[in-house]
Scaffold this motif. Structure first.
Motif, PDB file in Angstrom:
ATOM      1  N   ARG A  37       0.824  -1.202   0.000  1.00 31.91           N
ATOM      2  CA  ARG A  37       0.000   0.000   0.000  1.00 31.91           C
ATOM      3  C   ARG A  37       0.866   1.263   0.000  1.00 31.91           C
ATOM      4  NH1 ARG A  37      -3.531  -1.011   5.184  1.00 31.91           N
ATOM      5  NH2 ARG A  37      -1.511  -1.735   5.893  1.00 31.91           N
ATOM      6  N   MET A  54     -12.373   6.781  11.597  1.00 28.52           N
ATOM      7  CA  MET A  54     -12.575   5.431  11.057  1.00 28.52           C
ATOM      8  C   MET A  54     -13.428   4.586  12.007  1.00 28.52           C
ATOM      9  SD  MET A  54     -11.417   5.071   8.179  1.00 28.52           S
ATOM     10  CE  MET A  54     -10.878   6.477   7.241  1.00 28.52           C
ATOM     11  N   ARG A  55     -13.110   4.659  13.286  1.00 31.62           N
ATOM     12  CA  ARG A  55     -13.900   3.880  14.255  1.00 31.62           C
ATOM     13  C   ARG A  55     -15.339   4.387  14.257  1.00 31.62           C
ATOM     14  NH1 ARG A  55      -8.984   4.692  16.907  1.00 31.62           N
ATOM     15  NH2 ARG A  55      -9.834   6.185  18.399  1.00 31.62           N
ATOM     16  N   VAL A  61     -21.754   2.508  10.139  1.00 36.44           N
ATOM     17  CA  VAL A  61     -22.174   1.418   9.255  1.00 36.44           C
ATOM     18  C   VAL A  61     -23.021   0.411  10.033  1.00 36.44           C
ATOM     19  CG1 VAL A  61     -21.337  -0.583   7.961  1.00 36.44           C
ATOM     20  CG2 VAL A  61     -20.287   1.633   7.589  1.00 36.44           C
ATOM     21  N   MET A 103      -7.228   9.528  -2.455  1.00 32.82           N
ATOM     22  CA  MET A 103      -7.756   9.122  -1.152  1.00 32.82           C
ATOM     23  C   MET A 103      -8.815  10.116  -0.681  1.00 32.82           C
ATOM     24  SD  MET A 103      -5.614   8.303   2.321  1.00 32.82           S
ATOM     25  CE  MET A 103      -6.459   8.229   3.897  1.00 32.82           C
ATOM     26  N   GLY A 107     -12.688   9.378   0.199  1.00 34.25           N
ATOM     27  CA  GLY A 107     -13.217   9.779   1.504  1.00 34.25           C
ATOM     28  C   GLY A 107     -14.480  10.624   1.350  1.00 34.25           C
ATOM     29  N   THR A 110     -17.422   8.697   0.062  1.00 37.32           N
ATOM     30  CA  THR A 110     -18.049   7.887   1.118  1.00 37.32           C
ATOM     31  C   THR A 110     -19.022   8.750   1.929  1.00 37.32           C
ATOM     32  OG1 THR A 110     -16.004   6.619   1.226  1.00 37.32           O
ATOM     33  CG2 THR A 110     -17.567   6.297   3.026  1.00 37.32           C
ATOM     34  N   CYS A 141     -14.916   1.553   1.647  1.00 38.42           N
ATOM     35  CA  CYS A 141     -14.073   1.207   2.808  1.00 38.42           C
ATOM     36  C   CYS A 141     -12.997   0.223   2.332  1.00 38.42           C
ATOM     37  CB  CYS A 141     -14.860   0.547   3.942  1.00 38.42           C
ATOM     38  SG  CYS A 141     -16.510   1.190   4.316  1.00 38.42           S
ATOM     39  N   CYS A 144     -10.321   1.779  -0.157  1.00 41.81           N
ATOM     40  CA  CYS A 144      -9.334   2.673   0.457  1.00 41.81           C
ATOM     41  C   CYS A 144      -8.362   1.893   1.335  1.00 41.81           C
ATOM     42  CB  CYS A 144     -10.028   3.776   1.250  1.00 41.81           C
ATOM     43  SG  CYS A 144      -8.928   5.163   1.582  1.00 41.81           S
ATOM     44  N   HIS A 145      -8.879   0.930   2.097  1.00 35.30           N
ATOM     45  CA  HIS A 145      -8.005   0.134   2.968  1.00 35.30           C
ATOM     46  C   HIS A 145      -7.006  -0.685   2.155  1.00 35.30           C
ATOM     47  CE1 HIS A 145     -11.389   0.367   6.175  1.00 35.30           C
ATOM     48  NE2 HIS A 145     -10.632   1.436   6.183  1.00 35.30           N
ATOM     49  N   TYR A 148      -4.159   2.297   1.041  1.00 32.86           N
ATOM     50  CA  TYR A 148      -3.414   3.229   1.894  1.00 32.86           C
ATOM     51  C   TYR A 148      -3.232   2.717   3.315  1.00 32.86           C
ATOM     52  CZ  TYR A 148      -4.696   6.338  -1.900  1.00 32.86           C
ATOM     53  OH  TYR A 148      -4.864   6.887  -3.142  1.00 32.86           O
ATOM     54  N   GLN A 149      -2.107   3.124   3.915  1.00 28.91           N
ATOM     55  CA  GLN A 149      -1.938   2.953   5.359  1.00 28.91           C
ATOM     56  C   GLN A 149      -1.505   4.305   5.934  1.00 28.91           C
ATOM     57  OE1 GLN A 149       2.599   1.458   6.048  1.00 28.91           O
ATOM     58  NE2 GLN A 149       1.105  -0.196   5.859  1.00 28.91           N
ATOM     59  N   LEU A 150      -1.664   4.458   7.245  1.00 31.82           N
ATOM     60  CA  LEU A 150      -1.314   5.725   7.901  1.00 31.82           C
ATOM     61  C   LEU A 150      -0.099   5.505   8.783  1.00 31.82           C
ATOM     62  CD1 LEU A 150      -4.897   6.809   9.064  1.00 31.82           C
ATOM     63  CD2 LEU A 150      -3.716   7.469   6.963  1.00 31.82           C
TER      64      LEU A 150
HETATM   65  C1  HEC Z   1     -10.451   7.369   2.054  1.00 30.88           C
HETATM   66  C2  HEC Z   1      -9.890   6.172   2.615  1.00 30.88           C
HETATM   67  C3  HEC Z   1     -10.679   5.370   3.603  1.00 30.88           C
HETATM   68  C4  HEC Z   1     -12.032   5.109   3.578  1.00 30.88           C
HETATM   69  C5  HEC Z   1     -13.075   5.516   2.542  1.00 30.88           C
HETATM   70  C6  HEC Z   1     -12.284   4.299   4.734  1.00 30.88           C
HETATM   71  N1  HEC Z   1     -11.133   4.084   5.439  1.00 30.88           N
HETATM   72 FE1  HEC Z   1     -10.969   3.114   7.226  1.00 30.88          FE
HETATM   73  N2  HEC Z   1      -8.975   3.426   7.238  1.00 30.88           N
HETATM   74  C7  HEC Z   1      -8.266   4.065   6.234  1.00 30.88           C
HETATM   75  C8  HEC Z   1      -6.854   3.991   6.526  1.00 30.88           C
HETATM   76  C9  HEC Z   1      -5.758   4.559   5.636  1.00 30.88           C
HETATM   77  C10 HEC Z   1      -6.722   3.291   7.743  1.00 30.88           C
HETATM   78  C11 HEC Z   1      -5.418   2.930   8.461  1.00 30.88           C
HETATM   79  C12 HEC Z   1      -4.905   1.613   7.875  1.00 30.88           C
HETATM   80  C13 HEC Z   1      -3.492   1.299   8.293  1.00 30.88           C
HETATM   81  O1  HEC Z   1      -2.724   2.209   8.692  1.00 30.88           O
HETATM   82  O2  HEC Z   1      -3.112   0.112   8.180  1.00 30.88           O
HETATM   83  C14 HEC Z   1      -8.090   2.967   8.175  1.00 30.88           C
HETATM   84  C15 HEC Z   1      -8.392   2.305   9.340  1.00 30.88           C
HETATM   85  C16 HEC Z   1      -9.677   1.929   9.719  1.00 30.88           C
HETATM   86  C17 HEC Z   1     -10.019   1.289  10.967  1.00 30.88           C
HETATM   87  C18 HEC Z   1      -9.059   0.963  12.113  1.00 30.88           C
HETATM   88  C19 HEC Z   1      -9.124   2.107  13.123  1.00 30.88           C
HETATM   89  C20 HEC Z   1      -8.100   2.024  14.250  1.00 30.88           C
HETATM   90  O3  HEC Z   1      -8.372   2.575  15.321  1.00 30.88           O
HETATM   91  O4  HEC Z   1      -7.029   1.436  14.055  1.00 30.88           O
HETATM   92  C21 HEC Z   1     -11.364   1.032  10.937  1.00 30.88           C
HETATM   93  C22 HEC Z   1     -12.198   0.374  12.006  1.00 30.88           C
HETATM   94  C23 HEC Z   1     -11.859   1.537   9.659  1.00 30.88           C
HETATM   95  N3  HEC Z   1     -10.805   2.088   8.958  1.00 30.88           N
HETATM   96  C24 HEC Z   1     -13.182   1.459   9.266  1.00 30.88           C
HETATM   97  C25 HEC Z   1     -13.675   1.985   8.068  1.00 30.88           C
HETATM   98  C26 HEC Z   1     -15.034   1.824   7.599  1.00 30.88           C
HETATM   99  C27 HEC Z   1     -16.124   1.036   8.292  1.00 30.88           C
HETATM  100  C28 HEC Z   1     -15.121   2.494   6.415  1.00 30.88           C
HETATM  101  C29 HEC Z   1     -16.290   2.657   5.490  1.00 30.88           C
HETATM  102  C30 HEC Z   1     -17.519   3.170   6.019  1.00 30.88           C
HETATM  103  C31 HEC Z   1     -13.820   3.069   6.161  1.00 30.88           C
HETATM  104  N4  HEC Z   1     -12.959   2.727   7.179  1.00 30.88           N
HETATM  105  C32 HEC Z   1     -13.536   3.824   5.069  1.00 30.88           C
HETATM  106  C33 HEC Z   1      -8.787   4.684   5.134  1.00 30.88           C
HETATM  107  C34 HEC Z   1     -10.124   4.704   4.762  1.00 30.88           C
END
Ligand code: HEC
Length: 154
Positions: A37, A54-55, A61, A103, A107, A110, A141, A144-145, A148-150
């Motif tokens: 990623r 994200m949480r 959802v 990204m 976002g 969504t 979701c 994007c996952h 990308y990673q953060l």
């Molecule tokens: C625009 C990009 C994007 C979208 C759209 C997205 N995510 Fe994420 N999400 C991320 C990224 C980047 C991470 C961090 C992943 C990593 O670092 O490995 C993340 C992490 C998470 C985590 C972990 C949180 C934590 O505390 O570690 C959850 C839960 C999550 N996403 C849920 C969702 C859900 C449910 C949706 C859809 C409704 C969603 N995400 C949509 C980019 C996105």
């Protein structure tokens, strides 16, 4: 004559600065990652802010899905509005600049899909339609996952 030359130099410098800003805005703050990623490099607080969002996405959802199952279309509309574009109102500009354009698009798309679920829940009141919209939204979701990673800046 001299003035024209100076003016031209200034215009060229401004154009270069503009292109640099546009490039930065498109590319964001990225680095190679430890997997396939793209790593988005953020400060600790920025990363925590996104992970919190994200949480909240997951909570939204789940809530919308449960409301659909209960045929509670009022609740579907309420919860999806909260997860819609409204939630981006206070997004810090400096953070947005660090996120790659693709990204950002995913976002915002969504968020807009949540707004559409809300609008349709109010007008159509059709749980199966909302369910299909939520299914489609969750593909964002996943997409994007997968890309990308953060990571926290060292
Ligand atoms: C625009 C990009 C994007 C979208 C759209 C997205 N995510 Fe994420 N999400 C991320 C990224 C980047 C991470 C961090 C992943 C990593 O670092 O490995 C993340 C992490 C998470 C985590 C972990 C949180 C934590 O505390 O570690 C959850 C839960 C999550 N996403 C849920 C969702 C859900 C449910 C949706 C859809 C409704 C969603 N995400 C949509 C980019 C996105």
């Amino acid at each position: 004559m001299q003035n024209v030359k100076v003016l031209k130099a200034i215009i060229i410098m401004l154009a270069i600065a503009l292109i640099a800003v546009a490039y930065k805005f498109t590319k964001g703050s990225v680095a190679p990652s430890n997997d396939t990623r793209i790593a988005v490099v953020l400060s600790k607080d920025e990363r925590n802010l996104i992970l919190k969002e994200m949480r909240n996405f997951l909570i939204s959802v789940q809530g919308v899905s449960e409301a659909i199952s209960n045929n509670d279309m009022h609740q579907v509309a309420k919860l999806s509005t909260e997860a819609g574009m409204k939630a981006e109102e206070n997004a810090p500009g400096a953070l947005l600049a660090k996120i790659p354009l693709e990204m950002k698009k995913l976002g915002f798309d969504t968020r807009q899909k949540f707004d559409q679920i809300s609008a349709d829940a109010t007008t159509l009141k059709d749980p199966l339609h909302s369910r299909k919209q939520l299914d489609a939204l969750m593909k964002n979701c996943i997409a994007c996952h997968a890309s990308y990673q953060l990571v926290e800046a060292k």
